[in-house]
Design a protein around this motif. Structure first.
Motif: not given
Length: 427
Positions: A158-185
């Protein structure tokens, strides 16, 4: 241009297209949402200039859950129970808190994921989460999961409510720069990103790449300790409001603070009747946005004269000349010729942002288009690209270097994305 005149002209331009029901504007009346229901076990916090209020206001909350092989089944089950316990703290309903889940490992596991519109009750959400299968993925494709959450799930937010994402992980992604860029977007799309790291293997860099701010990073030694961070995590999903002693600022409309002159660009011949209908509805949705009410001016480039005006009977005496002119009607260069007019428009107001919205689809000369897009961007025209049909990913990737490719699934979603970019919520 007057709003009603603009709507009339774009409607005529659509060749009286009958718009399909799936593109019907289902504008949420968020002003009627209740704001008094409370489900909380923690107290409000005084944060200096603000008070953190932990009432149940509407929010769209997405969980992104790691299901890679490093976790082990027992820990994965504990993680799911933690997510279930968080869900139970919220008032789940279509007009209050809505939940989405993305499960990932070696890519995104579609069968173990769901979007905001799937479940309407706390019981249904909790039951599905409890039944999620542990895939023990051979990779940790966190970036792909964040991209899926943003593109496939948050488009339903919905447009006028907060949008929140919680990422739960125990390790590092193989493509850390892809993860960085996707999170930035995701953060640039007004999604608050929160990262939970479990154990010692996941690096601080990985968690910071996801959250973007250390205040939104949580760490625990093992899955059993997840319950210890639940209260602090819950505060992250609350909202802040000024103290009663702090006078609320008088907010100016976006168009008053940052006026924009928006030129829509379309090649009617290339788009065809369906494409023009889609573009017309996009423009109508854009005009209907509350942020567009003041300070925004709109125009339309849709013809390359003199070709669009046709020609009289006595114009040509030789077949060759006639064929050369007819060739221009279907030329794939028409869109690029229209884009070339963007920087030179004499209608731009002094001090207003120059914005170009280019409708993509049909037959296009991609090299000529990219050249003119380059020129327009160099002339300080802020560019957006709306995809009305099937456009190659390679072209979209190249265009994204010079502007913003709108990624919603329909004309309304892309119109909302355009408005959000021009008028960000924290502006």
């Amino acid at each position: 241009m007057d709003k009603f005149v603009f709507l009339f002209l774009t409607t005529v331009l659509a060749f009286s297209t009958v718009l399909s029901s799936e593109l019907t504007d289902l504008q949420d009346d968020l002003d009627s949402l209740p704001h008094v229901r409370v489900r909380r076990t923690i107290t409000d916090k005084d944060l200096g200039g603000f008070i953190k209020i932990c009432k149940q206001n509407p929010v769209d909350l997405a969980f992104v859950i790691d299901a890679s092989s490093s976790i082990w089944r027992r820990n994965f089950t504990i993680g799911l129970k933690f997510v279930q316990s968080m869900v139970r703290m919220y008032d789940i309903s279509p007009d209050m808190v809505r939940i989405a889940v993305t499960t990932f490992g070696a890519g995104v596991y579609q069968r173990a994921s769901f979007s905001f519109s799937r479940f309407d009750t706390q019981e249904d959400v909790s039951d599905f989460i409890g039944s999620i299968y542990y895939y023990a993925g051979s990779r940790t494709d966190t970036g792909d999961a964040i991209e899926h959450m943003r593109k496939k799930q948050m488009v339903e937010a919905r447009k006028k409510v907060p949008h929140i994402a919680i990422v739960l992980t125990d390790g590092n992604s193989q493509r850390k720069y892809h993860t960085r860029d996707m999170a930035k977007r995701a953060r640039e799309s007004n999604i608050t990103m929160i990262a939970i790291g479990v154990g010692y293997y996941v690096k601080d860099e990985e968690l910071m790449n996801i959250a973007g701010n250390k205040t939104r990073v949580f760490r625990v030694d093992n899955y059993e300790q997840l319950e210890t961070i639940k209260e602090g995590l819950t505060y992250q999903t609350c909202y802040k409001k000024p103290k009663p002693t702090t006078p609320a600022p008088n907010a100016e409309p976006c168009g008053v603070k940052r006026p924009s002159d928006i030129m829509f660009v379309m090649d009617q011949v290339a788009l065809g009747q369906n494409g023009v209908g889609w573009a017309t509805q996009f423009m109508s949705h854009t005009v209907d946005q509350e942020e567009m009410a003041k300070g925004m001016k709109m125009g339309l480039l849709s013809g390359v004269c003199p070709f669009d005006s046709g020609f009289p009977l006595r114009k040509f005496s030789a077949a060759v000349s006639l064929k050369e002119t007819l060739h221009e009607f279907g030329s794939p260069k028409r869109l690029s010729q229209l884009v070339a007019q963007l920087p030179a428009s004499e209608d731009y107001r002094k001090g207003a942002r120059k914005v170009g919205v280019i409708f993509l689809g049909g037959k296009m000369d991609t090299k000529a288009l990219l050249d003119e897009v380059e020129e327009a961007a160099a002339s300080k025209v802020k560019l957006f690209f709306a995809n009305t049909g099937v456009v190659s990913q390679d072209l979209l990737d190249q265009l994204s270097l010079k502007g913003t490719v709108l990624e919603g699934h329909g004309s309304r979603q892309q119109a909302v994305e355009l408005t959000s970019s021009l008028c960000p919520s924290d502006d």
